[in-house]
Design a protein around this motif. Structure first.
Motif, short mmCIF file in Angstrom:
data_model
loop_
_atom_site.label_atom_id
_atom_site.label_comp_id
_atom_site.label_asym_id
_atom_site.label_seq_id
_atom_site.Cartn_x
_atom_site.Cartn_y
_atom_site.Cartn_z
N PHE A 227 -34.32 22.67 55.65
CA PHE A 227 -33.12 23.05 56.39
C PHE A 227 -33.28 24.44 57.00
N ALA A 228 -33.81 25.38 56.21
CA ALA A 228 -34.01 26.74 56.71
C ALA A 228 -34.98 26.77 57.87
N LYS A 229 -36.03 25.97 57.79
CA LYS A 229 -37.02 25.93 58.86
C LYS A 229 -36.42 25.35 60.13
N LYS A 230 -35.68 24.28 60.01
CA LYS A 230 -35.12 23.59 61.17
C LYS A 230 -34.00 24.39 61.84
N THR A 231 -33.33 25.28 61.09
CA THR A 231 -32.20 26.04 61.65
C THR A 231 -32.55 27.51 61.87
N GLU A 232 -33.84 27.83 61.80
CA GLU A 232 -34.27 29.23 61.89
C GLU A 232 -33.77 29.91 63.16
N ASN A 233 -33.81 29.19 64.26
CA ASN A 233 -33.40 29.78 65.55
C ASN A 233 -32.04 29.28 66.03
N THR A 234 -31.30 28.63 65.15
CA THR A 234 -29.98 28.14 65.52
C THR A 234 -28.96 29.27 65.46
N VAL A 235 -28.22 29.44 66.54
CA VAL A 235 -27.26 30.54 66.65
C VAL A 235 -25.87 30.07 66.28
N VAL A 236 -25.18 30.85 65.47
CA VAL A 236 -23.79 30.58 65.13
C VAL A 236 -22.91 31.16 66.23
N GLU A 237 -22.11 30.33 66.88
CA GLU A 237 -21.28 30.79 67.99
C GLU A 237 -19.84 30.30 67.80
N SER A 238 -19.33 30.46 66.59
CA SER A 238 -18.01 29.91 66.30
C SER A 238 -16.91 30.54 67.13
N TRP A 239 -17.06 31.84 67.50
CA TRP A 239 -15.98 32.48 68.23
C TRP A 239 -16.00 32.12 69.71
N GLU A 240 -17.02 31.45 70.16
CA GLU A 240 -16.98 30.85 71.49
C GLU A 240 -16.47 29.42 71.40
N GLN A 241 -16.19 28.96 70.19
CA GLN A 241 -15.79 27.59 69.95
C GLN A 241 -16.89 26.62 70.40
N LYS A 242 -18.13 27.10 70.41
CA LYS A 242 -19.25 26.22 70.75
C LYS A 242 -20.07 25.89 69.50
N GLY A 243 -19.92 26.71 68.48
CA GLY A 243 -20.71 26.51 67.28
C GLY A 243 -20.53 25.13 66.69
N THR A 244 -19.28 24.67 66.61
CA THR A 244 -19.01 23.39 65.98
C THR A 244 -19.56 22.22 66.78
N TYR A 245 -19.33 22.21 68.09
CA TYR A 245 -19.81 21.03 68.81
C TYR A 245 -21.29 21.10 69.11
N ARG A 246 -21.90 22.26 68.96
CA ARG A 246 -23.35 22.33 69.07
C ARG A 246 -24.02 22.04 67.73
N ASN A 247 -23.48 22.64 66.67
CA ASN A 247 -24.14 22.59 65.37
C ASN A 247 -23.50 21.62 64.39
N GLY A 248 -22.23 21.26 64.62
CA GLY A 248 -21.47 20.57 63.59
C GLY A 248 -20.80 21.60 62.71
N TYR A 249 -19.56 21.34 62.30
CA TYR A 249 -18.82 22.38 61.60
C TYR A 249 -19.46 22.77 60.28
N LEU A 250 -19.85 21.79 59.49
CA LEU A 250 -20.36 22.08 58.16
C LEU A 250 -21.61 22.95 58.23
N MET A 251 -22.54 22.60 59.09
CA MET A 251 -23.75 23.39 59.22
C MET A 251 -23.44 24.77 59.80
N ASN A 252 -22.50 24.83 60.74
CA ASN A 252 -22.15 26.11 61.33
C ASN A 252 -21.58 27.06 60.28
N PHE A 253 -20.80 26.52 59.35
CA PHE A 253 -20.23 27.34 58.27
C PHE A 253 -21.35 27.88 57.37
N VAL A 254 -22.27 27.02 57.00
CA VAL A 254 -23.37 27.43 56.12
C VAL A 254 -24.25 28.47 56.81
#
Length: 669
Positions: A232-259
């Protein structure tokens, strides 16, 4: 069977074959739990205005499940456990996504990211199974946790229009204190998700899968957990959390975005950070002897709650039944005036306050952070401390709870010597449910009149009048302004509140216009309000999602001005940001800038405006994400990041840029 047996347990059917066991039994405990479950189901359906037949059906199904117990053969563990946990993790993610309020957030997640969400959920199932060696315990607790998280996000999103993040846990007390002011709506999707979750957890409690050798099973499960974490850490190494743009959830999924938000809460030194780098910057910005001058003005700073000009969303095309802030618009003498970028939208007021007082930027902190509650040291460099060392008496005024955003603990560390909170105000004449701007300004006038003639005063006032939500009706407040062409009750209430703020502002400015002593007033909004989502679509054609970067930044623009009651340069500022306003405050007051503010002034020439999500490049003449910065812009941003890290996280911070006391610094020299 006898009467006693019928009360305790009535076994009707028991099937056993090759280690598989299916037992039908009815117990008094099961009946009681079924009645409780039925009551909960009916309450949810009635409260959520959902057909009660769903609740009755769910209650009956739970009763049937509570009468069944399934035990699977031990030698089938390698088949049944992966199937059960895999299905459970998949269902948890499905229901978490199902409970998201915005359709776009529910549907835009990619297949690959959905699988990563399932893996993320599965990791909790694995660790609990490895610890307990009980599948029923692992399934119930894991699913219960994920659904509690989803429900929290459901209500937080209603409260402020942004998703719930890990950083919000430290702000929970403040959130609870204002949550009672809002109207929460339970929709059918929430009811269905809760009903399905309860049914699942009851079913999971009736399935027993035991290890043949517990120690071997635990080792195997925990090994899978470690491998899963690494993957999981390897696959999400470059994944950006963008919850305050309200894009984090539909890009990443809410659960993963929270983690991933938990991952980002760990602050590390920026690239290139070293004592040598700090020393090199110190040599470029030498300290100045700022012992203060007799003619230093009284400085009053007003951060006005949710004060915004909504016409920026439509390029100025918004029309109302009457002018919203005519006095503000009329100010054009001895004033620096324009728009500033905030880093927050709809909530997180202290982030704006922190950016103004420290000159730091949320751009270099994890999304959703609240520095007041996460990163304050108790002896923080700020505008307050600089002015205090210059001879100012520094006071704060906030007509709300002292514990809100931990201000009662933060303010002394920033340098305030006195702070007034809600208990210091007369609460018999509130506007809606908050102390009005007018009342707070009258308190500031009292503080000014109480000072001695020789005393230099700095006051930071944070208003509460315009705090959301805006959906209730109040006997003590009547709307006076409305949006033309549309009917949005919350928008009309908000505009009417801003109109009242404008009247109070006229009182404040008019009073200090008559004062002989020099006075500087700084005024800015902390963030835009969170309003009906349909309203945003009428203004920008898209709403809150799918925006261009420039449209997105329109949601973070707030008005500001720096006014003096004496002759000073007047100019319009098309766009700046809150982290620069303290530097502009010192400049307009005629003070020589200390080293950190010298740096910020130079930075502002290259990057005129910035916030948590992007910056405006003077050379490119457009907004850019930080990862897209040109080489020249990147170098300045790196310097800023290095200085901010030194200020906030290095125990041996620079005494040139961030001295504990300016006066002591020069005495030591």
């Amino acid at each position: 069977m006898g009467d006693q047996g019928s009360i305790e347990k009535t076994q009707v059917l028991e099937l056993k074959k090759k280690g598989f066991s299916l037992t039908w039994e009815m117990t008094g405990k099961g009946v009681i739990l079924s009645v409780i479950a039925l009551a909960v189901m009916l309450f949810l359906c009635i409260y959520g205005k959902t057909n009660v037949l769903y609740g009755i059906g769910a209650g009956l199904l739970i009763f049937l499940l509570l009468c069944i117990r399934v035990e699977l053969p031990k030698n089938a563990n390698l088949l049944w456990i992966p199937l059960l946990l895999g299905f459970s993790a998949w269902m948890s993610v499905k229901l978490v996504q199902f409970m998201l309020l915005e359709e776009e957030l529910r549907t835009k997640i990619s297949t690959n990211h959905f699988r990563l969400n399932v893996l993320c959920a599965l990791l909790l199932y694995l660790i609990l199974l490895g610890i307990s060696a009980k599948t029923d315990f692992a399934c119930i607790v894991s699913h219960g946790f994920w659904m509690l998280l989803a429900a929290t996000n459901y209500f937080v999103y209603q409260l402020r229009g942004n998703e719930f993040s890990m950083a919000d846990l430290k702000a929970a007390s403040t959130g609870f204190s204002v949550a009672s002011k809002y109207q929460f709506v339970v929709e059918e999707r929430f009811v269905f998700a809760v009903i399905l979750s309860i049914i699942y957890m009851v079913a999971a409690s009736r399935i027993r899968i035991s290890f043949q050798k517990k120690w071997l099973g635990r080792v195997l499960v925990l090994s899978l957990f470690v491998l899963g974490v690494l993957w999981f850490a390897k696959k999400t190494e470059n994944t950006v959390v963008e919850s305050w743009e309200q894009k984090g959830t539909y890009r990443n999924g809410y659960l993963m975005n929270f983690v991933l938000g938990i991952r980002d809460s760990i602050i590390t030194a920026p690239e290139g950070y070293s004592e040598e780098t700090i020393a090199g910057l110190e040599n470029q910005y030498l300290p100045v002897d700022e012992t203060g001058k007799a003619e230093d003005p009284t400085i009053i700073v007003i951060m006005n709650e949710s004060f915004a000009d909504l016409s920026v969303l439509s390029g100025g095309d918004m029309t109302t039944t009457e002018e919203v802030m005519p006095f503000y618009d009329s100010l054009d003498e001895n004033i620096v005036k324009g728009y500033a970028l905030s880093s927050v939208f709809g909530a997180k007021t202290p982030d704006s306050e922190w950016e103004y007082l420290t000159g730091n930027s949320m751009a270099f902190l994890p999304s959703g952070s609240v520095p007041y509650q996460q990163y304050m040291s108790g002896d923080d460099y700020s505008l307050v401390r600089f002015l205090s060392n210059r001879g100012y008496t520094c006071k704060s005024v906030h007509p709300y709870l002292a514990t809100g955003w931990s201000r009662d603990k933060v303010y002394p560390g920033l340098g305030f010597t006195e702070s007034l909170f809600l208990d210091d105000f007369d609460q018999s004449n509130l506007m809606r449910e908050y102390v009005s701007d007018q009342q707070m300004y009258e308190k500031i006038v009292e503080m000014y009149e109480a000072k001695s003639r020789e005393e230099k005063l700095f006051v930071m006032g944070i208003t509460m009048q315009n705090h959301g939500g805006y959906g209730d009706n109040y006997e003590n407040f009547t709307n006076t302004v409305a949006l033309e062409g549309y009917y949005f009750p919350d928008v009309n209430q908000y505009l009417s509140l801003i109109h009242e703020s404008d009247k109070a502002l006229e009182y404040l400015i008019t009073y200090f216009e008559q004062v002989e002593e020099p006075v500087e007033i700084v005024f800015f909004g902390d963030h835009q309000p969170s309003l009906n989502s349909t309203f945003y679509r009428t203004q920008n054609g898209r709403g809150l999602s799918g925006l261009t970067l420039s449209q997105l930044e329109d949601l973070f623009k707030v008005p500001f001005f720096i006014w003096t009651n004496y002759e000073s340069e007047s100019r319009d500022v098309e766009l700046t940001s809150l982290n620069y306003l303290s530097t502009m405050t010192l400049e307009q007051a005629g003070m020589e800038l200390p080293p950190y503010h010298q740096f910020l002034k130079e930075l502002q020439q290259v990057i005129p405006a910035m916030n948590a999500r992007a910056f405006y490049s003077a050379s490119e003449r457009r907004f850019l994400h930080y990862e897209d910065a040109t080489e020249a812009d990147r170098q300045w941003l790196e310097k800023y990041n290095i200085l901010q890290y030194n200020n906030m996280f290095d125990g041996d911070r620079s005494q040139v840029f961030f001295p504990k006391s300016h006066l002591d610094f020069f005495q030591e020299e």
